[in-house]
Design an enzyme around this catalytic site. Sequence first.
Site, mmCIF file in Angstrom:
data_model
loop_
_atom_site.group_PDB
_atom_site.id
_atom_site.type_symbol
_atom_site.label_atom_id
_atom_site.label_comp_id
_atom_site.label_asym_id
_atom_site.label_seq_id
_atom_site.Cartn_x
_atom_site.Cartn_y
_atom_site.Cartn_z
ATOM 1 N N ARG A 51 0.805 -1.231 0.000
ATOM 2 C CA ARG A 51 0.000 0.000 0.000
ATOM 3 C C ARG A 51 0.832 1.273 0.000
ATOM 4 O O ARG A 51 0.577 2.193 -0.788
ATOM 5 C CB ARG A 51 -0.927 0.053 1.229
ATOM 6 C CG ARG A 51 -2.245 -0.606 1.047
ATOM 7 C CD ARG A 51 -2.663 -1.234 2.347
ATOM 8 N NE ARG A 51 -1.701 -2.253 2.690
ATOM 9 C CZ ARG A 51 -1.771 -3.511 2.228
ATOM 10 N NH1 ARG A 51 -2.766 -3.880 1.502
ATOM 11 N NH2 ARG A 51 -0.826 -4.400 2.519
ATOM 12 N N THR A 52 1.778 1.365 0.911
ATOM 13 C CA THR A 52 2.447 2.662 1.084
ATOM 14 C C THR A 52 3.238 3.032 -0.166
ATOM 15 O O THR A 52 3.113 4.138 -0.693
ATOM 16 C CB THR A 52 3.353 2.624 2.329
ATOM 17 O OG1 THR A 52 2.602 2.087 3.420
ATOM 18 C CG2 THR A 52 3.835 4.009 2.690
ATOM 19 N N LYS A 80 25.389 -3.560 -0.604
ATOM 20 C CA LYS A 80 26.857 -3.502 -0.657
ATOM 21 C C LYS A 80 27.430 -2.718 0.521
ATOM 22 O O LYS A 80 28.622 -2.461 0.577
ATOM 23 C CB LYS A 80 27.296 -2.843 -1.973
ATOM 24 C CG LYS A 80 26.916 -3.647 -3.207
ATOM 25 C CD LYS A 80 27.402 -2.972 -4.480
ATOM 26 C CE LYS A 80 26.242 -2.403 -5.265
ATOM 27 N NZ LYS A 80 26.644 -1.652 -6.451
ATOM 28 N N ARG A 101 11.010 3.927 3.557
ATOM 29 C CA ARG A 101 10.675 2.939 4.601
ATOM 30 C C ARG A 101 11.928 2.152 4.942
ATOM 31 O O ARG A 101 12.667 1.723 4.048
ATOM 32 C CB ARG A 101 9.583 1.983 4.121
ATOM 33 C CG ARG A 101 9.368 0.826 5.087
ATOM 34 C CD ARG A 101 8.176 -0.003 4.754
ATOM 35 N NE ARG A 101 6.941 0.721 5.009
ATOM 36 C CZ ARG A 101 5.728 0.185 4.915
ATOM 37 N NH1 ARG A 101 5.608 -1.093 4.587
ATOM 38 N NH2 ARG A 101 4.656 0.898 5.160
ATOM 39 N N HIS A 129 4.601 5.794 11.574
ATOM 40 C CA HIS A 129 4.155 5.638 10.189
ATOM 41 C C HIS A 129 3.193 6.799 9.919
ATOM 42 O O HIS A 129 1.984 6.624 9.827
ATOM 43 C CB HIS A 129 3.463 4.278 10.025
ATOM 44 C CG HIS A 129 3.206 3.855 8.614
ATOM 45 N ND1 HIS A 129 3.271 4.714 7.530
ATOM 46 C CD2 HIS A 129 2.863 2.636 8.103
ATOM 47 C CE1 HIS A 129 2.989 4.036 6.432
ATOM 48 N NE2 HIS A 129 2.742 2.784 6.752
#
Length: 305
Positions: A51-52, A80, A101, A129
């Site tokens: 969703r986000t 890396k 995120r 959030h």
Amino acid sequence: MRHLLSPLDLSTQELEQLMDVADDIIANPAKYAESCKGKKLATLFYEPSTRTRLSFESAMLNLGGSILGFSSADSSSAAKGESVSDTIRTVSCYADICAMRHPKEGSAFVASRKSTIPVINAGDGGHQHPTQTLTDLMTIRSLKGHLNNLTIGLCGDLKFGRTVHSLINALVRYDNIKFVLISPNELRIPDYIREDVIKANNVPFSEVSQLEDALPELDILYMTRVQRERFFNEEEYIRMKDCYILNSEKMKFAKEDMFVLHPLPRVNEISIEVDDDPRAAYFRQVQYGVYIRMALILKLLEITV
Ligand code: CP
């Protein structure tokens, strides 16, 4: 330049303005269709998301802008060993705004310190959030008509559920709010939320373990998933994972005008039979998430339509 790291980065007046813009986007989508032409949104997702990430991308495309980014740490140079600070300095050369995120609490804050473009926290570990909170507030205001005078039940994994932490932070600023915190003992709300946010703002609350006991008084029931990815111990997760299952039988205890919200994804905590109940609002919530993120992108890019 402004970032969005916590719901408290926006005043309640700014939140109202954002929701008003989102309402106008719903009513007049064509008016906004080219408002971000030439602008680019980067989505930097070190953790899984449906969703986000996709709602941010949908939001920017709806505004006539472009998108770039990565959907897992493995497909970026984080694999890396690149730091968040170096990544954001790089992405600042490619994009005008970014949503990030990350599994570690505080990552978006770290990024914001080195960024030359607005950083939106799209979820940092078990912490916050904020754009889910914007979505939740928009959904509640649209369904109930107001954000004051509400009894809100928060049910499930209140310990690790970052959407709950952000939503409580935002709602304590409204009048006559009461929280009913429904969780097993092991997944109770963290002390820093109970003491420093709820009690510090003199918001009445109760903590219960039985969902059925709480249901009759609620105006909103906010269900949450038990956050498997935050448990240290798989056995403990398995013991906890089905601690609440909302089904049609339990919905009989709820008011006719109570709404069920869930940030999603859901696992077992809401039976699919509840989806047909007119009080089930979680897919409407998904749709509101696009409009409010459109409004947020416009605000942070300082674009007035
Ligand atoms: N609500 C939410 O954050 O969903 P995703 O994890 O799918 O982005």
